[in-house]
Design a protein around this motif. Structure first.
Motif, PDB file in Angstrom:
ATOM      1  N   PRO A 121      56.066  -5.087  31.096  1.00 34.90           N
ATOM      2  CA  PRO A 121      55.648  -3.723  31.410  1.00 34.90           C
ATOM      3  C   PRO A 121      56.067  -3.318  32.823  1.00 34.90           C
ATOM      4  CG  PRO A 121      53.866  -4.957  30.400  1.00 34.90           C
ATOM      5  CD  PRO A 121      54.961  -5.941  30.714  1.00 34.90           C
ATOM      6  N   LEU A 122      56.249  -2.014  33.060  1.00 30.91           N
ATOM      7  CA  LEU A 122      56.682  -1.524  34.360  1.00 30.91           C
ATOM      8  C   LEU A 122      55.584  -1.613  35.420  1.00 30.91           C
ATOM      9  CD1 LEU A 122      58.743   1.604  33.262  1.00 30.91           C
ATOM     10  CD2 LEU A 122      59.597  -0.621  34.011  1.00 30.91           C
ATOM     11  N   THR A 132      51.417 -11.101  21.710  1.00 33.59           N
ATOM     12  CA  THR A 132      50.494 -10.890  22.827  1.00 33.59           C
ATOM     13  C   THR A 132      50.542  -9.440  23.270  1.00 33.59           C
ATOM     14  OG1 THR A 132      52.162 -11.444  24.491  1.00 33.59           O
ATOM     15  CG2 THR A 132      50.806 -13.264  23.667  1.00 33.59           C
ATOM     16  N   GLY A 133      49.647  -9.062  24.165  1.00 32.91           N
ATOM     17  CA  GLY A 133      49.634  -7.700  24.686  1.00 32.91           C
ATOM     18  C   GLY A 133      48.509  -6.879  24.089  1.00 32.91           C
ATOM     19  N   ASP A 134      48.430  -5.619  24.511  1.00 32.83           N
ATOM     20  CA  ASP A 134      47.365  -4.727  24.059  1.00 32.83           C
ATOM     21  C   ASP A 134      47.519  -4.302  22.598  1.00 32.83           C
ATOM     22  OD1 ASP A 134      46.233  -4.834  26.562  1.00 32.83           O
ATOM     23  OD2 ASP A 134      47.246  -3.002  27.254  1.00 32.83           O
ATOM     24  N   ASP A 135      48.735  -4.233  22.097  1.00 30.48           N
ATOM     25  CA  ASP A 135      48.997  -3.742  20.739  1.00 30.48           C
ATOM     26  C   ASP A 135      49.420  -4.856  19.797  1.00 30.48           C
ATOM     27  OD1 ASP A 135      48.468  -1.114  21.478  1.00 30.48           O
ATOM     28  OD2 ASP A 135      50.518  -0.795  22.139  1.00 30.48           O
ATOM     29  N   GLU A 139      50.577  -6.443  35.072  1.00 39.34           N
ATOM     30  CA  GLU A 139      50.406  -6.566  33.621  1.00 39.34           C
ATOM     31  C   GLU A 139      51.188  -7.770  33.108  1.00 39.34           C
ATOM     32  OE1 GLU A 139      50.818  -3.185  31.163  1.00 39.34           O
ATOM     33  OE2 GLU A 139      49.898  -1.830  32.618  1.00 39.34           O
ATOM     34  N   ALA A 140      50.649  -8.425  32.112  1.00 35.68           N
ATOM     35  CA  ALA A 140      51.259  -9.641  31.567  1.00 35.68           C
ATOM     36  C   ALA A 140      52.488  -9.331  30.711  1.00 35.68           C
ATOM     37  CB  ALA A 140      50.234 -10.395  30.725  1.00 35.68           C
TER      38      ALA A 140
END
Length: 77
Positions: free
Chosen positions: A20-21, A54-57, A25-26
Motif C-alpha cells: 500500500p502507498l 492477507t490485508g483488509d479485503d 500499512e502491511a
C-alpha cells in the motif's frame, strides 16, 4: 505459465505481494491462477480466480476479459 502444444491455450499461476502507498500499512499477499485461450490470430479470451491471503479485503476474486488486435494488416513482400 505453461503453453500447451497447440499454442492456443495458456495456463498461469501466480503469487504476488502488494505494498500500500500509505506508510505503516502491511504488505498484502495474493495468489491466483487462470487460463487464456487464443480464439484466432486477432482475438483472445481469458478468465482467472484468486484469493487475497492477507490485508483488509481477504477473500476470493475473479477476472474475465478479452483482447482484440486492432490495426492494419501487414503487407507481405
Amino acid at each position: 505459465d505453461h503453453a500447451f502444444s497447440r499454442r492456443s491455450l495458456l495456463v498461469t499461476g501466480e503469487v504476488f505481494a502488494r505494498q500500500p502507498l500509505r506508510r505503516g500499512e502491511a504488505v498484502e499477499w495474493n495468489t491466483g491462477g487462470g487460463v487464456r485461450y487464443q480464439l484466432s490470430a486477432r482475438v483472445a479470451a481469458d478468465a482467472g480466480a484468486g484469493y487475497r491471503l492477507t490485508g483488509d479485503d481477504e477473500g476470493w476474486f475473479a477476472t474475465l476479459g478479452g483482447a482484440v488486435v486492432v490495426g492494419r494488416a501487414r503487407s507481405r513482400r
